[in-house]
Design a protein around this motif. Structure first.
Motif, mmCIF file in Angstrom:
data_model
loop_
_atom_site.group_PDB
_atom_site.id
_atom_site.type_symbol
_atom_site.label_atom_id
_atom_site.label_comp_id
_atom_site.label_asym_id
_atom_site.label_seq_id
_atom_site.Cartn_x
_atom_site.Cartn_y
_atom_site.Cartn_z
ATOM 1 N N GLU A 101 -2.825 14.583 8.159
ATOM 2 C CA GLU A 101 -1.704 14.158 7.332
ATOM 3 C C GLU A 101 -2.172 13.250 6.207
ATOM 4 O O GLU A 101 -3.188 12.570 6.313
ATOM 5 C CB GLU A 101 -0.692 13.372 8.179
ATOM 6 C CG GLU A 101 0.016 14.218 9.203
ATOM 7 C CD GLU A 101 1.034 13.401 9.979
ATOM 8 O OE1 GLU A 101 1.564 12.403 9.438
ATOM 9 O OE2 GLU A 101 1.289 13.755 11.129
ATOM 10 N N LYS A 102 -1.400 13.239 5.130
ATOM 11 C CA LYS A 102 -1.693 12.341 4.019
ATOM 12 C C LYS A 102 -1.523 10.907 4.500
ATOM 13 O O LYS A 102 -0.578 10.584 5.209
ATOM 14 C CB LYS A 102 -0.733 12.628 2.870
ATOM 15 C CG LYS A 102 -0.987 11.793 1.657
ATOM 16 C CD LYS A 102 -0.023 12.134 0.540
ATOM 17 C CE LYS A 102 -0.243 11.198 -0.621
ATOM 18 N NZ LYS A 102 0.738 11.399 -1.676
ATOM 19 N N MET A 103 -2.462 10.050 4.107
ATOM 20 C CA MET A 103 -2.393 8.650 4.508
ATOM 21 C C MET A 103 -1.213 7.979 3.823
ATOM 22 O O MET A 103 -1.006 8.134 2.626
ATOM 23 C CB MET A 103 -3.680 7.926 4.121
ATOM 24 C CG MET A 103 -4.847 8.319 4.951
ATOM 25 S SD MET A 103 -6.255 7.276 4.540
ATOM 26 C CE MET A 103 -7.554 8.442 4.815
ATOM 27 N N GLN A 104 -0.443 7.257 4.604
ATOM 28 C CA GLN A 104 0.719 6.544 4.085
ATOM 29 C C GLN A 104 0.467 5.049 4.204
ATOM 30 O O GLN A 104 0.044 4.563 5.249
ATOM 31 C CB GLN A 104 1.978 6.917 4.873
ATOM 32 C CG GLN A 104 2.337 8.386 4.797
ATOM 33 C CD GLN A 104 2.748 8.791 3.382
ATOM 34 O OE1 GLN A 104 3.421 8.045 2.687
ATOM 35 N NE2 GLN A 104 2.346 9.981 2.974
ATOM 36 N N ASP A 138 -4.843 6.672 -4.833
ATOM 37 C CA ASP A 138 -4.404 7.911 -4.184
ATOM 38 C C ASP A 138 -5.544 8.917 -4.074
ATOM 39 O O ASP A 138 -5.707 9.591 -3.051
ATOM 40 C CB ASP A 138 -3.231 8.529 -4.942
ATOM 41 C CG ASP A 138 -1.948 7.732 -4.802
ATOM 42 O OD1 ASP A 138 -1.835 6.947 -3.840
ATOM 43 O OD2 ASP A 138 -1.063 7.885 -5.667
ATOM 44 N N GLY A 193 -7.157 10.125 -0.510
ATOM 45 C CA GLY A 193 -7.121 11.530 -0.112
ATOM 46 C C GLY A 193 -8.476 12.171 0.017
ATOM 47 O O GLY A 193 -8.704 12.997 0.905
ATOM 48 N N GLU A 194 -9.408 11.812 -0.864
ATOM 49 C CA GLU A 194 -10.703 12.478 -0.903
ATOM 50 C C GLU A 194 -11.811 11.741 -0.169
ATOM 51 O O GLU A 194 -12.686 12.362 0.423
ATOM 52 C CB GLU A 194 -11.130 12.696 -2.365
ATOM 53 C CG GLU A 194 -10.185 13.583 -3.144
ATOM 54 C CD GLU A 194 -10.089 14.995 -2.593
ATOM 55 O OE1 GLU A 194 -11.117 15.546 -2.148
ATOM 56 O OE2 GLU A 194 -8.965 15.548 -2.597
#
Length: 84
Positions: free
Chosen positions: A2-5, A40, A44-45
């Motif tokens: 999942e995308k980090m929040q 961001d 993500g990367e």
């Protein structure tokens, strides 16, 4: 994965750190939007590399503690008298 929040406060801190880094280390000013874009991107990367390293380190620490507990449990073993 999942995308980090992150919370607003966490994101704001990261943006400030990116801006400070650009200012102090590179002698460049970077706006909040650009800094947030970089945060961001790195989250993500690059973030998964740090996340996975944290998991490996945690697994290693837990494994080490379990070995210690196992040794302590074996020290509690009582001798058995055969033939009684």
């Amino acid at each position: 994965m999942e995308k980090m929040q992150f919370s607003r406060e966490e994101k704001a801190q990261m943006v400030r750190k990116v801006q400070l880094y650009f200012s102090e280390e590179l002698g460049q000013e970077i706006g909040g939007f650009d800094a947030e874009f970089l945060v961001d991107f790195f989250a993500g990367e690059i973030g998964p590399f740090f996340y996975n390293r944290g998991l490996y380190d945690a697994e290693s620490a837990v494994t080490e503690k379990l070995a210690e507990i196992s040794d302590l449990l074996l020290q509690l073993e009582r001798p058995v008298n055969p033939g009684r």
